[in-house]
Design a protein around this motif. Sequence first.
Motif, PDB file in Angstrom:
ATOM      1  N   MET B 276       1.787   0.436  -3.324  1.00 38.47           N
ATOM      2  CA  MET B 276       1.776   0.998  -2.109  1.00 38.47           C
ATOM      3  C   MET B 276       3.092   1.887  -1.723  1.00 38.47           C
ATOM      4  SD  MET B 276      -0.001   0.666   0.908  1.00 38.47           S
ATOM      5  CE  MET B 276       0.540   2.132   1.541  1.00 38.47           C
ATOM      6  N   ILE B 321      -2.064  12.185   1.175  1.00 43.98           N
ATOM      7  CA  ILE B 321      -1.842  10.971   1.597  1.00 43.98           C
ATOM      8  C   ILE B 321      -3.009   9.987   2.107  1.00 43.98           C
ATOM      9  CG2 ILE B 321      -0.366   9.277   3.075  1.00 43.98           C
ATOM     10  CD1 ILE B 321       1.537  11.856   3.581  1.00 43.98           C
ATOM     11  N   GLY B 322      -3.841  10.553   2.729  1.00 43.32           N
ATOM     12  CA  GLY B 322      -5.129  10.187   3.053  1.00 43.32           C
ATOM     13  C   GLY B 322      -6.026   9.865   1.874  1.00 43.32           C
ATOM     14  N   LEU B 325      -4.013   6.694   0.102  1.00 39.95           N
ATOM     15  CA  LEU B 325      -4.497   5.649   0.906  1.00 39.95           C
ATOM     16  C   LEU B 325      -5.807   4.856   0.495  1.00 39.95           C
ATOM     17  CD1 LEU B 325      -2.168   6.109   3.926  1.00 39.95           C
ATOM     18  CD2 LEU B 325      -1.627   4.647   1.796  1.00 39.95           C
ATOM     19  N   ALA B 326      -6.931   5.894   0.511  1.00 42.00           N
ATOM     20  CA  ALA B 326      -8.084   5.354   0.629  1.00 42.00           C
ATOM     21  C   ALA B 326      -8.597   5.117  -0.806  1.00 42.00           C
ATOM     22  CB  ALA B 326      -9.155   6.783   0.804  1.00 42.00           C
ATOM     23  N   PHE B 328      -5.932   3.670  -2.536  1.00 39.28           N
ATOM     24  CA  PHE B 328      -5.624   2.306  -2.669  1.00 39.28           C
ATOM     25  C   PHE B 328      -6.337   1.100  -2.105  1.00 39.28           C
ATOM     26  CE2 PHE B 328      -2.998  -0.799  -0.611  1.00 39.28           C
ATOM     27  CZ  PHE B 328      -1.959  -1.170  -1.420  1.00 39.28           C
ATOM     28  N   GLY B 329      -7.062   1.647  -0.917  1.00 34.95           N
ATOM     29  CA  GLY B 329      -8.001   0.419  -0.508  1.00 34.95           C
ATOM     30  C   GLY B 329      -9.113   0.189  -0.990  1.00 34.95           C
ATOM     31  N   ALA B 330      -9.460   1.422  -2.036  1.00 37.08           N
ATOM     32  CA  ALA B 330     -10.756   0.929  -2.695  1.00 37.08           C
ATOM     33  C   ALA B 330     -10.616   0.361  -3.882  1.00 37.08           C
ATOM     34  CB  ALA B 330     -11.550   2.486  -2.747  1.00 37.08           C
ATOM     35  N   ILE B 332      -7.370  -1.360  -4.712  1.00 41.21           N
ATOM     36  CA  ILE B 332      -6.466  -2.507  -4.824  1.00 41.21           C
ATOM     37  C   ILE B 332      -6.863  -3.667  -5.131  1.00 41.21           C
ATOM     38  CG2 ILE B 332      -5.659  -3.031  -2.582  1.00 41.21           C
ATOM     39  CD1 ILE B 332      -3.424  -2.312  -5.409  1.00 41.21           C
ATOM     40  N   GLY B 333      -8.041  -4.071  -4.483  1.00 45.65           N
ATOM     41  CA  GLY B 333      -8.831  -5.295  -4.599  1.00 45.65           C
ATOM     42  C   GLY B 333      -9.038  -5.779  -6.045  1.00 45.65           C
TER      43      GLY B 333
END
Lengths: 175, 639
Positions: B276, B321-322, B325-326, B328-330, B332-333
Motif C-alpha cells: 500500500m 493510482i486508481g 488501488l483497484a 490492490f483491492g482485488a 491483496i486478499g
Amino acid sequence: MSNLIRWAPLAVFIALASALTYGLAKPARTNITSKMVGAAVPSFKLAPATSGLPGLSSADLAKGQPHLVNFFASWCGPCIAEAPQLKVLAEAGVPIVGIAVRDRPQTVAAFLARHGNPFRAIGADNASQLQMAMGSSGVPESFVIDGTGTIRLQTIGPINPQDVAGIIAAVRDAR
Amino acid sequence: MIAEAGLAALWLGAALCALQLIVATLGVRGEVQLAATVRPVAIGQAALTVFAFGMLIWLFVRVDLSVLLVAENDHSEKPLLYRFAATWGNHEGSMLMWVTILGLAGAAIALFERRLAERTLTATLGGQAAIALGFYAFLLFASNPFARISPAPAEGQGLNPLLQDPGLAFHPPTLYLGYVGLSVAFSFAIGALVTRDVGPAFARAMRPWVLAAWIFLTLGITAGSYWAYYELGWGGWWFWDPVENASLMPWLAATALLHSVTVLATRDGLRAWTVMLAVVAFSMSMIGTFLVRSGILTSVHAFAVDPRRGTFLLALLFLYIGGALALFGARIGTVREGARFNLVSREGALVANNLLLSAVLGIVLVGTLYPLIVEAVTGTKLSVGPPYFNAAAGPLALILVALIGVGPLLRWRRDALMPLLRRVAPAAVLAAVVLVGVKFAAPRMHILPLLGLALAIGAALASVAPLWRRNLLRTPLFVWGMVVAHFGIAVSLAGIACDSSFTVEKLVAARVGETVQVGPYQVHFAGLAPTFGANWQALEATLEARRGAGDALVLKPQARAYWSPPTETSESAIHTALDGQLYTVLGKAAGEGRWQLRLWWKPFVTLIWAGGGLIALGGALALLGRVRRGRRRPQEDWS
C-alpha cells in the motif's frame, strides 16, 4: 469488514480525485484585486523622463481630472505590444501620463519616436521607488486615478485590445 | 535537424515503451521466450530518451531560437550554466526530464536487478512501461518540447530570474530522481501484486530502490529549503507552500515505506501495508506533479499554468493510482498475512513510526487540498497557513523524534519494558535536564520549540546508542546509516527549535552612515551604489558587520532588476558563523534618504540543512551497506 478496508484506499482516492476534477473544470478567476485600489496615490515628485515633456507629481493627479497612469520602460517588450492600445485610449480623450521605470532620457525618446507618444507628461522613476510604493511589481502596469488622486483601478500587464473599453468606462466613472 | 532528431527519438522511445508493455504482459502470461527480451527493450528505450533529452540540452545551450520552447525560456545573454539549466526550468523540458529519468530507472532495473523472481521482474518492467507510456503520450500530444516557431524571434525571453541560481539549477533534477525513483517501488508493488509474490525477497529487492529515491528526495527538499531561505529574502526556511508540500508528501510516504519494507524484509510482517505504501508514495509524487503543473494551485513558484495539461495529468493520475488501488483491492486478499509480533518490539516501534508518518502525511495532504476542495464546493478562496500545519503536524513530529530514541534500542519480535527503560534512561535524563535548563534560561520560550530542543538533544544521544559497546569497525554499514540518519533528524530539529525561538529580527529604515545592533553584531550601513550583472542591474548596499572588537565583515545585499523578463528580486547577503547566520536584505526606499534594511541574527539555523545532509548521508551509507550485503549473501539476519 476486511473487504471494506481493502477497497477503502480506492474509495478515498476517487473522492479526492472527483473534488480535484471539479476544481479543475471550474474556470479560474484571474483578475487580481490590488490592495491599493481605494487608497490615495502616495506623495511623489518626479523629474521629466525625457526632454519635451513635463515631469509628474502627485499634485498633478489631484486637480479634479481623472488620469490613466502607465508604468512603462523602453526596455520592456510587452510595453511595445501595449503601445497601440494606449494610442487608442489617448485618441478617445483619456488623459494618459507615464512613469518611466529605470530608464534613460535618450532611450525613452527613441521608444516614443518608434512606438508613438500617448503621454501628456512622463516622470522618471529611476530606482523603481514610486512603482513599489504604488504596489506595482512590473512593467507595464496601469492605474486609473480619479480627480482627487485616489486609485480606482489597477491593471497588471499589458492593456490588451479587449481591455480598452473597460478602461475608458473606468476613467469616465472616475470623473 | 537537432530538434527533429530529438522528436524522432522520442517517438521511437514511445514505440519501444509500448513494445515493452506488450512483451511484459505476454511474458507474465507464460511466454518465457518473449519475457527474455524485456530487459534489452527497456535499455533501448532509456537510451532513446537520454538521446532526446541530450538534443534538447544542446538546443538550449546553443540558443536555437527557431524552437518555441527555447525562444520562450532561453536568452543569448544568459550565462552558460543557466542556458543548460533552462532546459528543465520549464514545463515541457521538465516533463522530458521526467520521462528520461523514468526510462533510466527502468534500464537500471533491467541491468542491475538480480534478486527479484524473473516473472515478478517482468511484471515490474511492464508496470514501469505502463507508467512511462502515459507520460510519453503527455509529452507528444500535449507538451512537445521540440515544436518549431516560424519566424524565429531575434532574441529569447529568458528564464524566471528566481530560477537563475546554481541551487535551483540542480534542485529539480535531484527531486525528480526522487519522485521517479518511487515509480520503481510502485512498479515493484504492481509486479508483486500481479504475480502474488509479496514476501521478504520482494522487500529486499525493493529496498535499495526506495532508499535511493529517498536519498534524492531528502537532498532535493534540503536544497530547496535552503534555496527558498536565501533566494526569496524572507529569512524563513519552510513556508508550507503547496509546492513545498508536494515534495514533502512523497518524502513522508517514502520514509514510512523505508521502515515498513525493513519489517517485511527482516520479519516478513506488514505485507499489505508495505505494498500500500509503495502505491501511496508514487501516488504522492504524481499528485505533487499534478498540483504544480496543472495550475490548479496558485503558489509563489507554480509555473506552467495550463488547465488542458492539468486535465491530461489528471487522467493519468486516475489511470495509474486508481488502477493500482483497484489491483490492490482485488489482489491483496490473496496475499497471505505476514508474521505476528508483540506490541513492545522493534516491529511495534516501526508500526508506530508508520502510523505517525501516515498521520503527518494526512495532515499535510488535507492542508494542501482543503483550500482547493472548499473553493470547488463553496467558491470561497481561503488559504491554510503555517499555524494549522505547525499545530497539527508539530506534536506528531516531536513524538516521532522521541520514537527515534526508543525504536532502534528495541529487539525484534518481543522485548520487555523494564530493560528497555534502562536503555533509554540516559537520553531521557539528558532531555529532561536540557528541558529544565532551557526553561530556566529562556522562560518565555514557546512550548513546542522548547520540547523540540530537549527532544533533539535527547534523540541525538539515543540515536548513537546502538553503536554502544559495538566493534565500530565491524558494525554493518546499514547500522551506521541508520545512526547517522537519525542523528541528522535530531540535528535538524535542534536547528529548527533554535531558529524559531532565538532569532533576532530588526526591520529598520536607515540612512547611509547609521549603525544597527542585531544579535551580537553591530551592522554599519556604509554605502549604497548601483551595480550591473550579465542580465540584471541592482542597487547594492555595503554593510560592515562587527562582532565585539573583531574585524568588520562586509555584506552586500542587492535589490536586483532583471530586464528579460522584467522582474525584481532581492538578493540577500548572508554571513555564516559557527553559531549561526547573519542574514541581511536591502528593501525599498523609505523616503528622506532612508532605506529599509531587514537584518536577522539566526543562531544555529545552519543545523537545519546540515541535518538534512546527514540524513541523506545516512541513507547513502545504508544503501551502500545493503547493496554490498546483498551481493555477498542472499539471506540476512539482522537482530
